[in-house]
Design an enzyme around this catalytic site. Structure first.
Site, PDB file in Angstrom:
ATOM      1  N   LYS A 119      90.965  25.869  29.147  1.00 39.95           N
ATOM      2  CA  LYS A 119      90.755  26.884  30.186  1.00 39.95           C
ATOM      3  C   LYS A 119      91.935  26.923  31.158  1.00 39.95           C
ATOM      4  O   LYS A 119      92.589  25.905  31.419  1.00 39.95           O
ATOM      5  CB  LYS A 119      89.465  26.577  30.972  1.00 39.95           C
ATOM      6  CG  LYS A 119      88.223  26.482  30.121  1.00 39.95           C
ATOM      7  CD  LYS A 119      87.777  27.818  29.585  1.00 39.95           C
ATOM      8  CE  LYS A 119      87.177  28.695  30.655  1.00 39.95           C
ATOM      9  NZ  LYS A 119      85.855  28.231  31.111  1.00 39.95           N
TER      10      LYS A 119
ATOM     11  N   GLU B 223      93.460  30.958  19.633  1.00 42.85           N
ATOM     12  CA  GLU B 223      92.955  32.311  19.853  1.00 42.85           C
ATOM     13  C   GLU B 223      92.651  32.479  21.334  1.00 42.85           C
ATOM     14  O   GLU B 223      92.119  31.563  21.975  1.00 42.85           O
ATOM     15  CB  GLU B 223      91.688  32.550  19.029  1.00 42.85           C
ATOM     16  CG  GLU B 223      91.872  32.338  17.535  1.00 42.85           C
ATOM     17  CD  GLU B 223      90.544  32.262  16.805  1.00 42.85           C
ATOM     18  OE1 GLU B 223      89.709  33.174  16.990  1.00 42.85           O
ATOM     19  OE2 GLU B 223      90.335  31.288  16.056  1.00 42.85           O
TER      20      GLU B 223
ATOM     21  N   CYS C  28      68.463  36.379  64.763  1.00 52.61           N
ATOM     22  CA  CYS C  28      68.756  37.164  63.561  1.00 52.61           C
ATOM     23  C   CYS C  28      69.595  38.378  63.932  1.00 52.61           C
ATOM     24  O   CYS C  28      69.203  39.146  64.819  1.00 52.61           O
ATOM     25  CB  CYS C  28      67.460  37.607  62.892  1.00 52.61           C
ATOM     26  SG  CYS C  28      67.703  38.739  61.500  1.00 52.61           S
TER      27      CYS C  28
ATOM     28  N   CYS D 180      65.599  33.665  59.153  1.00 52.05           N
ATOM     29  CA  CYS D 180      64.795  34.548  59.993  1.00 52.05           C
ATOM     30  C   CYS D 180      63.391  34.539  59.406  1.00 52.05           C
ATOM     31  O   CYS D 180      63.219  34.694  58.192  1.00 52.05           O
ATOM     32  CB  CYS D 180      65.357  35.972  59.986  1.00 52.05           C
ATOM     33  SG  CYS D 180      64.280  37.186  60.802  1.00 52.05           S
TER      34      CYS D 180
ATOM     35  N   LYS E 111      90.664  33.208  24.500  1.00 51.73           N
ATOM     36  CA  LYS E 111      89.229  33.118  24.792  1.00 51.73           C
ATOM     37  C   LYS E 111      88.815  34.372  25.551  1.00 51.73           C
ATOM     38  O   LYS E 111      89.092  34.499  26.739  1.00 51.73           O
ATOM     39  CB  LYS E 111      88.920  31.861  25.603  1.00 51.73           C
ATOM     40  CG  LYS E 111      87.441  31.594  25.787  1.00 51.73           C
ATOM     41  CD  LYS E 111      87.215  30.264  26.484  1.00 51.73           C
ATOM     42  CE  LYS E 111      85.723  29.990  26.633  1.00 51.73           C
ATOM     43  NZ  LYS E 111      85.057  30.994  27.485  1.00 51.73           N
TER      44      LYS E 111
ATOM     45  N   CYS F 271      67.346  41.752  63.355  1.00 57.32           N
ATOM     46  CA  CYS F 271      66.154  42.125  64.135  1.00 57.32           C
ATOM     47  C   CYS F 271      66.077  41.451  65.498  1.00 57.32           C
ATOM     48  O   CYS F 271      65.216  41.800  66.313  1.00 57.32           O
ATOM     49  CB  CYS F 271      64.888  41.806  63.339  1.00 57.32           C
ATOM     50  SG  CYS F 271      64.582  40.029  63.115  1.00 57.32           S
TER      51      CYS F 271
ATOM     52  N   GLU G 232      83.005  38.230  19.920  1.00 58.85           N
ATOM     53  CA  GLU G 232      82.786  38.455  21.354  1.00 58.85           C
ATOM     54  C   GLU G 232      82.742  39.943  21.651  1.00 58.85           C
ATOM     55  O   GLU G 232      83.679  40.683  21.327  1.00 58.85           O
ATOM     56  CB  GLU G 232      83.909  37.802  22.153  1.00 58.85           C
ATOM     57  CG  GLU G 232      83.568  37.539  23.598  1.00 58.85           C
ATOM     58  CD  GLU G 232      82.795  36.248  23.794  1.00 58.85           C
ATOM     59  OE1 GLU G 232      82.455  35.947  24.951  1.00 58.85           O
ATOM     60  OE2 GLU G 232      82.524  35.545  22.805  1.00 58.85           O
TER      61      GLU G 232
ATOM     62  N   SER H 105      78.299  25.538  21.805  1.00 60.41           N
ATOM     63  CA  SER H 105      79.257  25.780  22.874  1.00 60.41           C
ATOM     64  C   SER H 105      80.487  24.915  22.627  1.00 60.41           C
ATOM     65  O   SER H 105      80.488  24.046  21.750  1.00 60.41           O
ATOM     66  CB  SER H 105      78.634  25.464  24.237  1.00 60.41           C
ATOM     67  OG  SER H 105      78.162  24.139  24.266  1.00 60.41           O
TER      68      SER H 105
ATOM     69  N   TYR I 131      85.757  36.431  15.293  1.00 65.84           N
ATOM     70  CA  TYR I 131      86.564  35.219  15.244  1.00 65.84           C
ATOM     71  C   TYR I 131      86.022  34.120  14.329  1.00 65.84           C
ATOM     72  O   TYR I 131      86.703  33.122  14.089  1.00 65.84           O
ATOM     73  CB  TYR I 131      86.793  34.632  16.643  1.00 65.84           C
ATOM     74  CG  TYR I 131      85.561  34.414  17.496  1.00 65.84           C
ATOM     75  CD1 TYR I 131      84.582  33.503  17.128  1.00 65.84           C
ATOM     76  CD2 TYR I 131      85.394  35.103  18.694  1.00 65.84           C
ATOM     77  CE1 TYR I 131      83.466  33.292  17.923  1.00 65.84           C
ATOM     78  CE2 TYR I 131      84.282  34.901  19.496  1.00 65.84           C
ATOM     79  CZ  TYR I 131      83.322  33.995  19.104  1.00 65.84           C
ATOM     80  OH  TYR I 131      82.220  33.785  19.888  1.00 65.84           O
TER      81      TYR I 131
ATOM     82  N   CYS J 251      61.458  42.104  59.611  1.00 68.52           N
ATOM     83  CA  CYS J 251      62.915  42.235  59.738  1.00 68.52           C
ATOM     84  C   CYS J 251      63.436  43.270  58.740  1.00 68.52           C
ATOM     85  O   CYS J 251      63.157  43.168  57.535  1.00 68.52           O
ATOM     86  CB  CYS J 251      63.577  40.887  59.479  1.00 68.52           C
ATOM     87  SG  CYS J 251      65.384  40.950  59.479  1.00 68.52           S
TER      88      CYS J 251
ATOM     89  N   ASP K 125      86.658  37.003  27.536  1.00 64.03           N
ATOM     90  CA  ASP K 125      85.620  36.848  28.554  1.00 64.03           C
ATOM     91  C   ASP K 125      84.541  37.906  28.336  1.00 64.03           C
ATOM     92  O   ASP K 125      84.593  38.995  28.903  1.00 64.03           O
ATOM     93  CB  ASP K 125      86.245  36.993  29.941  1.00 64.03           C
ATOM     94  CG  ASP K 125      85.515  36.156  30.972  1.00 64.03           C
ATOM     95  OD1 ASP K 125      84.667  35.339  30.580  1.00 64.03           O
ATOM     96  OD2 ASP K 125      85.780  36.324  32.177  1.00 64.03           O
TER      97      ASP K 125
ATOM     98  N   LYS L  91      91.444  25.425  17.553  1.00 62.28           N
ATOM     99  CA  LYS L  91      90.640  24.941  16.426  1.00 62.28           C
ATOM    100  C   LYS L  91      91.544  24.278  15.394  1.00 62.28           C
ATOM    101  O   LYS L  91      92.649  24.770  15.127  1.00 62.28           O
ATOM    102  CB  LYS L  91      89.904  26.100  15.745  1.00 62.28           C
ATOM    103  CG  LYS L  91      88.994  26.906  16.648  1.00 62.28           C
ATOM    104  CD  LYS L  91      88.413  28.106  15.901  1.00 62.28           C
ATOM    105  CE  LYS L  91      87.600  28.988  16.819  1.00 62.28           C
ATOM    106  NZ  LYS L  91      87.120  30.211  16.131  1.00 62.28           N
TER     107      LYS L  91
END
Length: 699
Positions: free
Chosen positions: A340, A125, A434, A452, A127, A437, A184, A88, A236, A457, A129, A316
């Site tokens: 980030k 580069e 609740c 509850c 990132k 119910c 990715e 990571s 990548y 319920c 998602d 990098k």
């Protein structure tokens, strides 16, 4: 005018030339975004190759475009060791933290006696998602695709990886004997929107974001379903034979297969392009940290115009020599960092506070908001977690609030602006009863959650059914929230066991639910009977027992009766389980109502005693039982796995090839050589509608 190569008259040579032509066309379409063949022309050549391979299966090669989607769904995924760990990345959230990172690696270099260049270059580069994949090629052919997993072990999902059109099945140009590529897999925003629209129309839960959708798609057992979701891929990272010991340096000296020797990250990206991979076009070589900061700030606004989600920039060191010298910490490479972007925040107004009741009876307050755009989606609701959190915020209806997506996934209220509060607002108090119910709720002194405790319920029942049908449990497609609400409110389902006694007539009578939808849902429910015991255990919704814990428990107790009779100390002794989960599990199995539920599930044919799926016919049908079916072509209303499950549930058998033993061929659109062979053998052919009629005659 586009010209096409003249094909050789021999089948072997023609198949080879068709493969090359179709591979080239796919690369131009999916990687270069510059198609040269019209779709209709591509389809004709593709169909011709299919027919050649059907006539002579020895013509089929692993890199054939026809092999992107397998006909047979996987039964499970297997964990495999990564030959090179997928580390990571350390995170930075602003430019000062990026500068601190540079100072750290410079100090480390000095400690190690490394003299870095006066102006080290960086590669930036975007990132993406999505979900990380590790791809292995041998002699230029894709042989394995593995998820990141925990970085040292991932799941082998090669069958699904092959469906991603921007991942080459065969490498281009000159390549060494073994290549490992990291990248990715992701869903484009348009595809993601279309997918969620389809799921909304069918009553299925909607994915929170493209990242979740990509991860969920990659773990589908049916490769055909994966192909339909149109995943994409950016490469990548490149590892070549000398890397496979774990050394990230790339040394291609004396390798005659490679045109040039990449000695940097920038050169490796160019090399990946030559091999036929799609590389993100916005990567940039930066002369220093100032240029990195400019790149980061530039894309903070420009990223909103992209066709896919990105949540930061990966920085990098460009030099592979410097990367190798710096090495790794226990968790991260010292030579790379993820810069980030801050979680997006926006002001909104709290229009109201509603209470959701979950499957464990927990009452969760939710802020109803004026709609606001956050991280690519429109947010109109945000979790408030519990009553203590509301008190801490001093949130009141009418307040102006700051909303944020935690991890760009779950919207939450993070701040109240009391300066803008209307004069007549009142503090909010959690309800004493609740809302579903009317039962009195309780708040244990040791918990922050109000609950509850009424087992009847309807909200708890709805939550239990949705959990039972969820992807990681029984994976019942089509059983969405709105449908479950109808089933519970009309008392058609009063426990999860009742699902397996629903009829098409009952379902077809529901609001906006026709016969075709009813048939598909019944088929999905029947299919879920073959789910393994670990999924059943997770689906039961025992408090604190997640999908991973369920697998660990099943390893120790492979049969239901063993777990039901186990002592708390026996369960707590399982690695990773502990006292709390053991107590909760033991208590659940001790309750008479739960014992009755388990007994019913066993009678209905669910798998309660093995870690392997058990497929037992639930209904005996003399028209189907013992008969052999083959399915070909695209059916109008159902997928092949759905039809296969329906046939097997009636006692029939589904095979992949037509033979003299075949009793029926189920035919859809664009049926190929299987139809011709069936006609030659005099085998009866059925449409989808005729198959349903045959099943209905004696079911």
């Amino acid at each position: 005018m586009q010209t096409y190569p003249t094909m050789s008259p021999t089948q072997t040579q023609r198949a080879k030339e068709l493969r090359q032509l179709l591979q080239k066309a796919s690369y131009e379409y999916y990687v270069l975004d510059s198609p040269t063949l019209e779709d209709s022309v591509y389809d004709r050549f593709y169909r011709e190759l299919q027919d050649l391979e059907a006539q002579d299966p020895e013509l089929i090669t692993p890199d054939s475009p026809t092999q992107r989607v397998g006909e047979r769904p996987a039964t499970q995924f297997y964990a495999v060791e990564h030959r090179i760990p997928l580390y990571s990345l350390e995170n930075a959230f602003d430019i000062p933290e990026l500068q601190q990172w540079q100072e750290r690696w410079l100090r480390q270099a000095k400690t190690l006696g490394i003299k870095p260049p006066d102006a080290p270059e960086y590669v930036c580069e975007l990132k993406i998602d999505g979900s990380a994949l590790a791809l292995t090629y041998e002699d230029g052919i894709l042989v394995r695709g593995v998820t990141r997993g925990d970085g040292t072990r991932g799941e082998d999902i090669t069958q699904n990886v092959r469906t991603i059109r921007s991942i080459p099945l065969k490498l281009q140009g000159n390549f060494p004997p073994v290549v490992e590529v990291r990248g990715e897999a992701f869903l484009g925003l348009q595809v993601f929107a279309e997918l969620n629209q389809q799921r909304q129309e069918t009553g299925e839960y909607q994915f929170a974001n493209p990242r979740n959708a990509a991860a969920g798609t990659l773990r589908q057992l049916d490769a055909q379903a994966v192909a339909e979701r149109r995943l994409d891929f950016f490469a990548y990272t490149l590892h070549l034979p000398e890397d496979l010991s774990g050394n990230l340096s790339i040394n291609l000296t004396n390798n005659p297969l490679v045109d040039s020797q990449p000695v940097s990250q920038w050169e490796s990206l160019e090399f990946l392009k030559k091999l036929g991979f799609r590389v993100n076009p916005h990567a940039q070589l930066c002369a220093d940290l100032t240029a990195v900061a400019e790149y980061y700030q530039q894309w903070d606004s420009k990223r909103r115009d992209l066709a896919y989600m990105t949540d930061g920039v990966v920085v990098k060191l460009d030099s592979f020599t410097l990367q190798t010298q710096l090495g790794f910490t226990q968790k991260f490479p010292r030579w790379a960092i993820a810069l980030k972007y801050p979680a997006e925040e926006a002001p909104s107004i709290c229009l109201g506070i509603t209470i959701q009741v979950g499957r464990t009876g927990a009452l969760t307050p939710v802020a109803e908001l004026t709609p606001v755009a956050l991280a690519g989606t429109t947010v109109s609701r945000a979790t408030l977690h519990n009553g203590d959190r509301i008190a801490e915020l001093d949130l009141r209806v009418g307040d102006t609030v700051i909303v944020r997506k935690a991890g760009e996934i779950i919207p939450e209220v993070v701040q109240v602006l009391p300066e803008l509060r209307p004069a007549d607002t009142q503090p909010f108090a959690m309800p004493n009863h609740c809302p579903a119910c009317g039962s009195i709720v309780v708040k244990p002194l040791t918990e922050v959650v109000t609950r509850c405790v009424n087992s009847s319920c309807p909200a708890i029942l709805q939550g239990s059914i949705l959990h039972w049908a969820s992807r990681d449990a029984m994976d019942i497609n089509g059983l969405g929230e709105k449908l479950v609400q109808q089933l519970v409110s009309q008392k058609l389902v009063e426990s999860i066991a009742d699902l397996y006694e629903l009829t098409e007539t009952q379902l077809a009578s529901l609001d906006r639910f026709g016969q075709k939808s009813a048939q598909k849902l019944i088929a999905a429910i029947i299919t879920s009977k073959s789910q393994p015991w670990a999924r059943v255990l997770y689906g039961l919704g025992i408090r604190h027992v997640g999908s991973v814990n369920a697998k660990a428990i099943v390893q120790k107790f492979p049969h239901l009766d063993q777990l039901a009779a186990a002592r708390i100390s026996d369960i707590a002794g399982i690695y990773g389980i502990g006292e709390e989960i053991a107590q909760s599990t033991h208590t659940w199995f001790s309750l008479p109502t739960n014992q009755s539920l388990i007994s019913r599930l066993a009678q209905l044919g669910l798998n309660l005693g093995s870690t392997e799926p058990v497929a037992t016919p639930s209904i005996s049908n003399t028209n189907i039982t013992g008969k052999v079916f083959v399915i070909t072509g695209t059916l109008p209303n159902r997928s092949r796995p759905e039809v296969k499950a329906m046939i097997e549930a009636q006692g029939g058998k589904v095979t992949d090839s037509v033979s003299k033993k075949t009793n029926y061929l189920v035919v859809g659109a664009e049926a190929g050589s299987k139809l011709t062979k069936a006609e030659n053998l005099g085998i009866p052919c059925l449409s989808e509608a005729e198959l349903i009629a045959l099943i209905s005659k004696n079911s």
